[in-house]
Design an enzyme around this catalytic site. Structure first.
Site, mmCIF file in Angstrom:
data_model
loop_
_atom_site.group_PDB
_atom_site.id
_atom_site.type_symbol
_atom_site.label_atom_id
_atom_site.label_comp_id
_atom_site.label_asym_id
_atom_site.label_seq_id
_atom_site.Cartn_x
_atom_site.Cartn_y
_atom_site.Cartn_z
ATOM 1 N N CYS A 116 0.840 -1.184 0.000
ATOM 2 C CA CYS A 116 0.000 0.000 0.000
ATOM 3 C C CYS A 116 0.889 1.253 0.000
ATOM 4 C CB CYS A 116 -0.978 -0.043 1.172
ATOM 5 S SG CYS A 116 -2.298 1.192 1.071
ATOM 6 N N ASP A 150 -8.919 -2.464 -8.080
ATOM 7 C CA ASP A 150 -8.211 -1.593 -7.143
ATOM 8 C C ASP A 150 -8.575 -0.146 -7.449
ATOM 9 O OD1 ASP A 150 -6.339 -0.173 -5.586
ATOM 10 O OD2 ASP A 150 -4.842 -1.761 -5.800
ATOM 11 N N HIS A 180 -7.960 -3.929 -3.420
ATOM 12 C CA HIS A 180 -6.832 -3.269 -2.764
ATOM 13 C C HIS A 180 -6.676 -3.798 -1.336
ATOM 14 C CE1 HIS A 180 -3.921 -0.006 -2.324
ATOM 15 N NE2 HIS A 180 -4.354 0.068 -1.076
#
Length: 200
Positions: A87, A132, A166
């Protein structure tokens, strides 16, 4: 502590494969809440922190990452350093090839700028989610273009995992076989990448 338990467990798994692991607390104890409200403002959190006075910006995080690199190379004698960024952490893997990172693995990167990707100087592997909202399909294709056109060339790999969103590489619904498989494969993707380019 700003390090999620899942990240600690992943570090233990990498250590079990023979790697010395350090998980720096790049958020200085102010991690994003696991059960955050739907309207949680991530960009505000980055700029100000939870209390409004502890930003998580490059000016702050770069210093933490550099300190971690110096610690590993200076006190532990690490001569070839691999780094994992998940991330927001992915951004700092790219930013710190110039500080001593030799090989990188990133998963579903967040807020990484094209110039940061262009600055890498060593092998980079990317695990991407099919759906995502941050590392979108268009952004992933742009990253592919940048990596394929880099001069000088560096080894790279982008693996796309179906049925994922994500965050899947560090947190997913393990009761869903497709997500569990993708999380496990992303871990092995990193291990195989480091075995080849860090130890090879």
């Amino acid at each position: 502590m700003g390090v999620w338990q899942n990240a600690k467990l992943l570090a233990d798994q990498y250590a079990a494969h023979g790697y010395l692991c350090l998980v720096p607390d790049i958020f200085l104890g102010d991690s994003v809440p696991i059960n955050r409200p739907y309207d949680f403002d991530v960009k505000k959190w980055i700029m100000q922190g939870s209390e409004g006075n502890s930003p998580h910006t490059p000016a702050v995080i770069d210093a933490i990452v550099k300190k971690a690199i110096v610690y590993l190379t200076g006190q532990h004698g690490v001569v070839k350093l691999g780094a994992i960024g998940i991330c927001l952490g992915a951004k700092y893997v790219a930013r710190h090839f110039s500080s001593g990172i030799a090989v990188g693995f990133i998963a579903h990167p967040a807020f990484m700028e094209e110039a940061e990707l262009e600055s890498i100087t060593g092998p980079l592997s990317i695990a991407a989610a099919e759906n995502d909202y941050i590392f979108t399909t268009a952004k992933r294709h742009k990253f592919e273009e940048i990596l394929s056109n880099k001069t000088p060339k560096v080894p790279y790999q982008i693996c796309l995992y179906s049925g994922t969103t994500h965050g899947f590489a560090v947190r997913c619904d393990l009761s869903i076989p497709e997500q569990k498989y993708a999380k496990e494969q992303a871990f092995l993707q990193a291990v195989n990448w480091f075995d080849e380019y860090l130890l090879g």
